[in-house]
Design an enzyme around this catalytic site. Sequence first.
Site, PDB file in Angstrom:
ATOM      1  CB  SER A 141      -0.941   0.210   1.286  1.00 28.78           C
ATOM      2  OG  SER A 141      -0.082   0.078   2.157  1.00 28.78           O
ATOM      3  N   GLY A 142       1.923   1.033   0.090  1.00 30.37           N
ATOM      4  CA  GLY A 142       3.086   2.367   0.317  1.00 30.37           C
ATOM      5  C   GLY A 142       3.450   2.689  -1.254  1.00 30.37           C
ATOM      6  CE1 TYR A 143       2.090   7.747  -2.234  1.00 34.26           C
ATOM      7  CE2 TYR A 143       4.126   8.714  -1.088  1.00 34.26           C
ATOM      8  CZ  TYR A 143       2.505   8.932  -1.644  1.00 34.26           C
ATOM      9  OH  TYR A 143       1.468   9.862  -1.277  1.00 34.26           O
ATOM     10  CB  CYS A 169      15.801   6.670  -3.090  1.00 33.72           C
ATOM     11  SG  CYS A 169      15.317   7.635  -1.795  1.00 33.72           S
ATOM     12  CG  ASN A 187      11.737   9.329  -5.340  1.00 28.77           C
ATOM     13  OD1 ASN A 187      11.481   9.964  -5.993  1.00 28.77           O
ATOM     14  ND2 ASN A 187      10.906   9.277  -4.120  1.00 28.77           N
TER      15      ASN A 187
END
Lengths: 353, 353, 353, 353
Positions: free
Chosen positions: C9-11, C150, C321
Amino acid sequence: MKVSILGGSGYAGGELLRLLVNHPNTEIVTVTSQRYAGEPLYVMHPNLRGRTTQRFDNREAGEKKTHDSDVVFIALPHGKSTGIVPKLLERGTKVVDLGADFRLKNPKDYQEYYKVEHKHPELLEKAVYGLPELHRKEIRDAQLVSVPGCMATASILGLAPLIKQRMVDENHIIIDVKVGSSGAGVSNSTAATHHSEREGGVRPYEITGHRHTAEIEQELEWLNGSVNVKVAFTPHAVGMVRGILATIHAFSTLNGLEKRDVWRAYRGMYMDEPFVRMVSDNRGLYGLPNPKSLVGTNYCDVGFELDSHSNRLLAFSAIDNLTKGAAGQAVQGYNIMTGVDERTGLEAMGLHP
Amino acid sequence: MKVSILGGSGYAGGELLRLLVNHPNTEIVTVTSQRYAGEPLYVMHPNLRGRTTQRFDNREAGEKKTHDSDVVFIALPHGKSTGIVPKLLERGTKVVDLGADFRLKNPKDYQEYYKVEHKHPELLEKAVYGLPELHRKEIRDAQLVSVPGCMATASILGLAPLIKQRMVDENHIIIDVKVGSSGAGVSNSTAATHHSEREGGVRPYEITGHRHTAEIEQELEWLNGSVNVKVAFTPHAVGMVRGILATIHAFSTLNGLEKRDVWRAYRGMYMDEPFVRMVSDNRGLYGLPNPKSLVGTNYCDVGFELDSHSNRLLAFSAIDNLTKGAAGQAVQGYNIMTGVDERTGLEAMGLHP
Amino acid sequence: MKVSILGGSGYAGGELLRLLVNHPNTEIVTVTSQRYAGEPLYVMHPNLRGRTTQRFDNREAGEKKTHDSDVVFIALPHGKSTGIVPKLLERGTKVVDLGADFRLKNPKDYQEYYKVEHKHPELLEKAVYGLPELHRKEIRDAQLVSVPGCMATASILGLAPLIKQRMVDENHIIIDVKVGSSGAGVSNSTAATHHSEREGGVRPYEITGHRHTAEIEQELEWLNGSVNVKVAFTPHAVGMVRGILATIHAFSTLNGLEKRDVWRAYRGMYMDEPFVRMVSDNRGLYGLPNPKSLVGTNYCDVGFELDSHSNRLLAFSAIDNLTKGAAGQAVQGYNIMTGVDERTGLEAMGLHP
Amino acid sequence: MKVSILGGSGYAGGELLRLLVNHPNTEIVTVTSQRYAGEPLYVMHPNLRGRTTQRFDNREAGEKKTHDSDVVFIALPHGKSTGIVPKLLERGTKVVDLGADFRLKNPKDYQEYYKVEHKHPELLEKAVYGLPELHRKEIRDAQLVSVPGCMATASILGLAPLIKQRMVDENHIIIDVKVGSSGAGVSNSTAATHHSEREGGVRPYEITGHRHTAEIEQELEWLNGSVNVKVAFTPHAVGMVRGILATIHAFSTLNGLEKRDVWRAYRGMYMDEPFVRMVSDNRGLYGLPNPKSLVGTNYCDVGFELDSHSNRLLAFSAIDNLTKGAAGQAVQGYNIMTGVDERTGLEAMGLHP
């Protein structure tokens, strides 16, 4: 004047501080915040650094200090004022409430739009809807001023002359609003207000049944002598920080209506208003209202156009949601209530670019 | 397929390149630019670096190479195609024109909206309005496809089912558009498109008489059997780069209209469309169309709501103005014309966030 | 290949989904999220609407399904992998971990930079630092790949040729990073990531002791044969959504160093790399790395300049990123581990504008 | 005081107008613009609408009116002042020049950095570098004040105490600048300043040999008694409108340097400065300088940190490029020259958010 600010850590509270810290007639007695109690104000509002050494008080300490205050500003979440205001009024303190708790006259509207039974319906008539352009005289004598909602302010000021002069069909009024992220408030930080989600998009939200509809219709009906007004209101979240543009699409009811007639209606109403400007000449960089020019100011810029193709009377109204849409209008009301020049502390002229 | 791109240095031309460089059926014969002739494509379109070694040709070299081309894409400023297209058609070349020169059927509309006498009115009927959702069959056999305007695409797709089913009052249709800065084009860089002027504001522009009005009404009237349609159209420049949201405020003409009826109208029309999605469940981060999700994709997201308060049928339609609003739709048309799967080269699914 | 995604569910998880949903060799067995369990993926990732009908599984259901998986991707918050990875490895499953739990070789670095005692120091040597440009061969045979941070990815790729060739003073390397808001992650939504706070500013944060320092120095020392490297690392939050630009200020140690020497160092290292591009010609719109061109792509663009005035060797390195900085690099590693073309599913070429 | 503004249509000229229109001691005699001559000021500067009825004069009319002026502000493009200033000085008029023509003391620097032979080298010594924090006394008696460059202002104020106290290695000073789009000026609108190109990216530019290097080194060497200073200066264009953050990476030369020593150096220099604030406590939303808080203000916020890992002394300095970086500093100088309180007209406190 000694003033208290209940709820000083949000954006509206911070904007009040910005406007009142240097206000010539004003001493701020307390600024409350449960979360930041004991911290200097600049922890939450970096712009205040070096401009005040005050700290946030907690609720209890703050409430005590309100006893010393001539005027109490309330910038708490909706629903919190109802429990606080009656005590302040009894004590004879003047109140400027930035929330919605006392904006509507009809208790039923609270049921419909806020899904609550109002606890103090008897105070609704006592409260003055704090839009100086409509209620300046009543504000002068008010003990309780309820500051209009940000989107309601832009909408009402954009429509008032048209409604008053009965130039448009009251049943088919579209208000399409574009609003910056500060309108969401700092404490409502959710996934949708995260920079990553908001930047670079346009998100319609609360597209029907928006709460500001109630106050817009209430005030417009007050203006036109109780003719029913139906407003179709839809806001859109855009990627700016401060600002509201209300685009008003209405349909003309008068045959042969010309621009000068509409111009006259606006001029008649706003000619002497210190914070309403006509921006309707389509000249230069922003020849129509654009909230960008209004950041940090208390202006409402209004403009209009006739569209013969669709028989439309198109109007635009722009404000900074935190200034004319909240704290600036609160200070304007405070100035009126306390008998100083209405513009005191509100002279900022906006930036370019 | 051998293709030429006339006018490859603008945003639409660049987007065509992005979509065609890897298109499996396609060899790009020439890309023209007077200003950048001789330069590698990436000088203007940094995203193409390392993906192609082609360079811009000047107009003359480019025109020669069109002789070899099966299909010529034209991404020149409005008005430039009229002089080029007839020769290409004579030669038997297929043309996909991204400009406005062949979008309208009625030559008078060019006088009214573009203030020009059309030089080749006889070609207007021959040209196919390149919106596959309405004209897929005609595109298949067309020699000249005229790609719809970006705001027209969003508006027509948002309204088509409502107009076709005659669900809304055709004389009171408001289209309030929010559009990103890439719509202004790179060569039209003016003070108003400067980052400093655009960022942080909302600027209404061409608020009446916008040129896209003509094509929107043309197509909607085609859809509903020539019942007159009056569209009240107003765009707003917002601070995003790519994207259009068209908010359509219409008034219902049917008593007892329910959401499922409207749903059925949209489903009926778009069920099998590869690039139209229903986004109307108000679920999740963007439960209604938001152009942010569509950046770089060929989707049009549509959604709607009924507003009983104002008897309104509210619809939203979002696209990327450079993809579904220009180059993506051009490639979709090209795919149809050349008999390959319509989705070829257009599979990108958007980004989050 | 059957794959699981723990933490979808995160980026970073969402970006994995974007890249894997259409990956030709891949079937996604489960995507977990405690918060959104049972909901369709598009509720959190609107770009997936219409592209997959999968739903989030809760942790338990997800864990069961990992038994069926050839590869498990972990996109959970830092610290969560340590408990999960050993079991997966025992079972023989391959793991691609996007968190920091297995990036560092020296357990003491976890104490210093993460303030924790590592629970499974024995696995640190087994884990391969998943930067293909440095460790492609080891990734091929790895069971556990730890995807670099990143900002570390951008920094290492920008510096590697200079360090390997010992062209710069290893004790005075400045890395000044500018990073977009998606780097903060969606679950870390705080006042500082609120759109209103981030837009229109530049905010330095974690200005000393940043955790990525440890992996940058580890890898650079691996490259130059264990000569001590001291990196002075400071990130800045800027108002873009995706993207990192690392500006590397180093001081030349070689007399008479010329641009072609540096060019040769970069070319020698990256000539055959599919995802590293030299952008150093100062030609066109972005003649140096700019993360804007890289949104959604797996490229790392690098460029450099010599500054005789300050004896400086200045290098720039830009990535998205979430792609090359997280999920894209994870998929690149996955491709290598599973023996398919490294570029599979990573062909996007970026947008302009 | 009667003042003229030569070049009033650019951003710096507009900011001068914003600050001077309500300045209590000031009457604006003329504002020139060739392009907008005859037009009201608000055509170019929408924020001035309703605040002044003045119009732009053309060059000739403006020049005549300068005869009446006590002070002439010049906000013309670099190179234009050299021809104008000598005549004004002869006449005894005071001049505040916002351009670069009189900033440097050494005529050779103009050859090196501006590629021109200075036409009036004899005036360079007469001109005072208008940074009040360094040259307040000289400004008081100056006839010609040359306002520092925006990035130079931030850089010098961030470094001055460190250089004066000789705390850092003068040969390895990195200044990594992030700057908003208004720095590009309105008349330099190019593809790269177009909103579509700038928004969402970070673009390094003029990465070596930047003109501001010359004035930074000149002033720092003046401060430390002519010890050679080498500044490695690189700006980056980011997607904000107003603002500069200079991140200064320097290396400590003193053993055992502690935070309180550095603090004392800054305090010693800036304690009584009305427009320099220490923001170094890492407390609250922006515990380090962030230009967002400074929009529209004349503050320079400075902060620092020691980084033992890399032996670095890290400093940050933030301003609004148009206010403290140009017009605000010009007005500050003007106040000093004309003997009024330095803060007059510069009291704005910034916005949140």
